[in-house]
Design a protein around this motif. Structure first.
Motif, PDB file in Angstrom:
ATOM      1  N   THR A  77       0.649  -0.638  -0.059  1.00  0.00           N
ATOM      2  CA  THR A  77       0.019  -0.214  -0.185  1.00  0.00           C
ATOM      3  C   THR A  77       0.800   1.456   0.024  1.00  0.00           C
ATOM      4  O   THR A  77       0.487   2.419   0.146  1.00  0.00           O
ATOM      5  N   SER A  78       1.927   0.899  -0.524  1.00  0.00           N
ATOM      6  CA  SER A  78       3.165   2.109   0.115  1.00  0.00           C
ATOM      7  C   SER A  78       2.909   3.599  -1.020  1.00  0.00           C
ATOM      8  O   SER A  78       3.262   4.680  -0.520  1.00  0.00           O
ATOM      9  N   LYS A  79       2.219   2.850  -1.898  1.00  0.00           N
ATOM     10  CA  LYS A  79       2.107   3.726  -3.031  1.00  0.00           C
ATOM     11  C   LYS A  79       1.128   4.469  -3.306  1.00  0.00           C
ATOM     12  O   LYS A  79       0.715   5.425  -3.910  1.00  0.00           O
ATOM     13  N   TYR A  80       0.110   4.278  -2.140  1.00  0.00           N
ATOM     14  CA  TYR A  80      -1.119   5.033  -1.689  1.00  0.00           C
ATOM     15  C   TYR A  80      -0.905   5.874  -1.122  1.00  0.00           C
ATOM     16  O   TYR A  80      -0.479   5.796  -0.310  1.00  0.00           O
ATOM     17  N   ILE A  81      -1.763   7.353  -1.408  1.00  0.00           N
ATOM     18  CA  ILE A  81      -2.129   7.977  -0.310  1.00  0.00           C
ATOM     19  C   ILE A  81      -3.091   7.895   0.472  1.00  0.00           C
ATOM     20  O   ILE A  81      -4.133   7.531  -0.019  1.00  0.00           O
ATOM     21  N   THR A  82      -2.861   7.720   1.973  1.00  0.00           N
ATOM     22  CA  THR A  82      -4.040   8.100   2.986  1.00  0.00           C
ATOM     23  C   THR A  82      -4.838   9.091   3.343  1.00  0.00           C
ATOM     24  O   THR A  82      -4.374  10.226   3.979  1.00  0.00           O
ATOM     25  N   ILE A  83      -5.866   9.186   2.815  1.00  0.00           N
ATOM     26  CA  ILE A  83      -6.818  10.204   3.331  1.00  0.00           C
ATOM     27  C   ILE A  83      -7.024  10.550   4.587  1.00  0.00           C
ATOM     28  O   ILE A  83      -7.939   9.002   5.212  1.00  0.00           O
ATOM     29  N   LYS A  84      -6.985  11.316   5.502  1.00  0.00           N
ATOM     30  CA  LYS A  84      -7.703  10.526   7.180  1.00  0.00           C
ATOM     31  C   LYS A  84      -8.268  12.119   7.301  1.00  0.00           C
ATOM     32  O   LYS A  84      -8.533  12.842   6.810  1.00  0.00           O
ATOM     33  N   ARG A 134      -7.151   7.941  -8.240  1.00  0.00           N
ATOM     34  CA  ARG A 134      -8.204   7.546  -7.800  1.00  0.00           C
ATOM     35  C   ARG A 134      -8.539   5.865  -6.996  1.00  0.00           C
ATOM     36  O   ARG A 134      -7.621   6.124  -6.082  1.00  0.00           O
ATOM     37  N   ILE A 135     -10.041   6.365  -6.202  1.00  0.00           N
ATOM     38  CA  ILE A 135      -9.619   6.087  -4.847  1.00  0.00           C
ATOM     39  C   ILE A 135      -9.439   3.930  -4.612  1.00  0.00           C
ATOM     40  O   ILE A 135     -10.275   3.871  -5.492  1.00  0.00           O
ATOM     41  N   VAL A 136      -9.225   3.444  -4.106  1.00  0.00           N
ATOM     42  CA  VAL A 136      -8.125   2.841  -4.081  1.00  0.00           C
ATOM     43  C   VAL A 136      -9.735   1.694  -3.307  1.00  0.00           C
ATOM     44  O   VAL A 136     -10.055   0.383  -3.206  1.00  0.00           O
ATOM     45  N   LYS A 137      -9.778   2.371  -1.726  1.00  0.00           N
ATOM     46  CA  LYS A 137      -9.918   1.279  -0.303  1.00  0.00           C
ATOM     47  C   LYS A 137     -10.955   2.478  -0.163  1.00  0.00           C
ATOM     48  O   LYS A 137     -10.274   3.458   0.283  1.00  0.00           O
ATOM     49  N   ILE A 138     -12.238   2.069   1.266  1.00  0.00           N
ATOM     50  CA  ILE A 138     -13.229   3.323   1.793  1.00  0.00           C
ATOM     51  C   ILE A 138     -12.256   1.763   3.537  1.00  0.00           C
ATOM     52  O   ILE A 138     -12.912   1.341   3.129  1.00  0.00           O
ATOM     53  N   LEU A 139     -12.172   2.740   3.805  1.00  0.00           N
ATOM     54  CA  LEU A 139     -11.715   2.544   5.109  1.00  0.00           C
ATOM     55  C   LEU A 139     -12.474   2.790   6.470  1.00  0.00           C
ATOM     56  O   LEU A 139     -12.815   1.547   7.619  1.00  0.00           O
ATOM     57  N   PHE A 153      -9.595   6.959   3.461  1.00  0.00           N
ATOM     58  CA  PHE A 153      -9.880   6.413   2.252  1.00  0.00           C
ATOM     59  C   PHE A 153      -7.755   6.104   0.995  1.00  0.00           C
ATOM     60  O   PHE A 153      -6.718   6.891   2.020  1.00  0.00           O
ATOM     61  N   LEU A 154      -7.806   5.378   0.843  1.00  0.00           N
ATOM     62  CA  LEU A 154      -6.437   5.006  -0.071  1.00  0.00           C
ATOM     63  C   LEU A 154      -7.051   5.765  -1.266  1.00  0.00           C
ATOM     64  O   LEU A 154      -8.174   4.819  -1.912  1.00  0.00           O
ATOM     65  N   VAL A 155      -6.035   6.056  -1.605  1.00  0.00           N
ATOM     66  CA  VAL A 155      -5.755   6.765  -2.882  1.00  0.00           C
ATOM     67  C   VAL A 155      -4.791   6.575  -4.245  1.00  0.00           C
ATOM     68  O   VAL A 155      -3.194   6.981  -3.424  1.00  0.00           O
ATOM     69  N   GLU A 156      -4.767   6.044  -4.993  1.00  0.00           N
ATOM     70  CA  GLU A 156      -3.925   5.373  -6.183  1.00  0.00           C
ATOM     71  C   GLU A 156      -3.644   7.281  -6.566  1.00  0.00           C
ATOM     72  O   GLU A 156      -4.244   7.470  -7.474  1.00  0.00           O
ATOM     73  N   PRO A 157      -2.162   7.845  -7.032  1.00  0.00           N
ATOM     74  CA  PRO A 157      -2.298   9.231  -7.338  1.00  0.00           C
ATOM     75  C   PRO A 157      -2.120   8.762  -8.816  1.00  0.00           C
ATOM     76  O   PRO A 157      -0.885   7.793  -9.332  1.00  0.00           O
ATOM     77  N   ILE A 158      -2.400   9.292  -9.916  1.00  0.00           N
ATOM     78  CA  ILE A 158      -2.698   9.038 -11.105  1.00  0.00           C
ATOM     79  C   ILE A 158      -2.257  10.520 -11.943  1.00  0.00           C
ATOM     80  O   ILE A 158      -2.582  11.572 -10.675  1.00  0.00           O
TER      81      ILE A 158
END
Lengths: 158, 258
Positions: A77-84, A134-139, A153-158
């Motif tokens: 998951t390191s390539k994803y950005i976490t929205i807190k 892109r939203i990858v996961k809603i936590l 949220f986990l977001v994959e930067p594009i």
């Protein structure tokens, strides 16, 4: 099979390097899995007389887990950005129950897009995305309480 | 507005009146997403709001042209998120003090932000903020007030009141609104200059049932309690049988004695 035998069996399985062992006897069934970090033991006891012997099974299997090398199966998951969450409150995925969700998994979001509402004390806060991707996961589930800094949220930067 | 041009610096200076709208908050939020930046203090007021919202699904019952349905646009980016409840205090104070100008007794605020008179509901407030990171980029303050409506049907009859029901005469909606602009601006400027303690004290002064014994309900259980305070984050402190308890919004219900 008594508790000692079960412990022996777990040790044996964890040393053997196999992922899963299932043993089925006349009225006793046990499955030991070692593939992931916590060792999972499933035991089913179909008949009442054996209940006494089988009861400790539920608490027995945790100990050997440490000796089992954890297989890094988890997704990277390191390539994803976490929205807190910027605040304590209640997390909502739409503006009201009859309205569509702000975002779903797979959606692309741009900076400034409202992605959820966090309500605290009757103050409704629309949270804008600070990243585009892109939203990858809603936590968090809709209408659940969230803490300050809790990942949403986990977001994959594009 | 001709007589009021100089009584406020910004609240109500851009005053947009509509015949009909689904919700003034929604209309204002749509305006903010347009490319043209909206001046702080912009107000939308509608004769008829056909999908006005109360708390969650509760629909506010209003006769066209009789009541105030309005939304005010503010940009409290100076306000730390942890102090967010002070925006609610400032807004509640602005509305209640404006209405108090028309009435013989002070208007009260039922925690957290309902407007009450004689233990009956005169109106409500719905605040919707937009956050970027931990900054409050904008706030849309929705205000619904019963002014000239004479009757409330059904179960509302016992719970709701209007300025007309109290005074037995009609009030000019725009005149009431301009009073709200004045007091809203006063308390908002206090908020802006960080006068938290002042706002807190004023809020407690007009808080319904503050330091009074009253009936409440929680999970079906009815009990007597005394409101002893409201915390920075808005939590309600209540004394019950000599012990202090803290309640979050929706954890406790007021039992009205009428």
């Amino acid at each position: 099979m008594d508790i000692k035998q079960i412990q022996e069996l777990i040790k044996f399985v964890s040393r053997s390097g196999v992922n899963e062992v299932a043993i089925e006897q006349e009225n006793f069934k046990i499955t030991i899995k070692t593939n992931q970090a916590p060792t999972v033991v499933h035991a089913t006891v179909p008949q009442a007389p054996l209940l006494q012997a089988a009861a400790p099974v539920a608490t027995a299997p945790t100990a050997p887990a440490a000796s089992t090398p954890a297989v890094p199966a988890a997704e990277d998951t390191s390539k994803y950005i976490t929205i807190k969450s910027p605040m304590i409150g209640t997390f909502y995925r739409s503006s009201s129950p009859d309205k569509p969700m702000f975002v779903n998994v797979g959606d692309e979001v741009a900076t400034g897009k409202v992605i959820c509402i966090i309500e605290a004390m009757k103050l409704f806060n629309e949270i804008e995305s600070e990243v585009s991707g892109r939203i990858v996961k809603i936590l968090v589930d809709n209408a659940s309480p969230v803490e300050y800094d809790q990942p949403l949220f986990l977001v994959e930067p594009i | 507005m001709q007589n009021n041009t100089f009584s406020t610096l910004f609240v109500g200076q851009n005053f947009i009146k509509l015949k009909e709208v689904d919700s003034t908050n929604n209309y204002l939020k749509k305006l903010t997403s347009n490319s043209e930046p909206l001046p702080e203090g912009t107000v939308i007021m509608a004769d008829h709001q056909f999908a006005g919202r109360g708390q969650q699904e509760s629909v506010w019952q209003t006769e066209p042209g009789k009541n105030i349905s309005a939304s005010i646009y503010l940009k409290p980016s100076f306000l730390p998120l942890k102090k967010q409840f002070y925006l609610n205090m400032a807004v509640s104070l602005g509305v209640s003090e404006a209405l108090s100008d028309f009435l013989p007794h002070p208007v009260m605020v039922k925690w957290p932000n309902d407007i009450y008179y004689n233990k009956k509901k005169l109106g409500g407030i719905l605040i919707e903020n937009t956050l970027t990171g931990s900054t409050i980029k904008s706030a849309v303050i929705g205000i619904g007030l019963n002014i000239n409506q004479q009757n409330f049907t059904g179960h509302l009859g016992a719970k709701a009141t209007s300025l007309f029901q109290i005074l037995h005469k009609e009030a000019d909606l725009e005149f009431v609104m301009t009073k709200i602009f004045v007091y809203m601006e006063k308390y908002y400027l206090n908020l802006k200059s960080g006068k938290y303690e002042f706002l807190h004290q004023q809020y407690l002064k007009c808080l319904l049932n503050y330091n009074l014994s009253a009936g409440y309900r929680q999970n079906g259980r009815v009990f007597e309690g005394i409101i002893r305070g409201v915390e920075d984050n808005g939590l309600l402190n209540m004394e019950i049988d000599g012990n202090l308890f803290t309640f979050n919004f929706k954890e406790i219900e007021y039992i009205h004695t009428n």
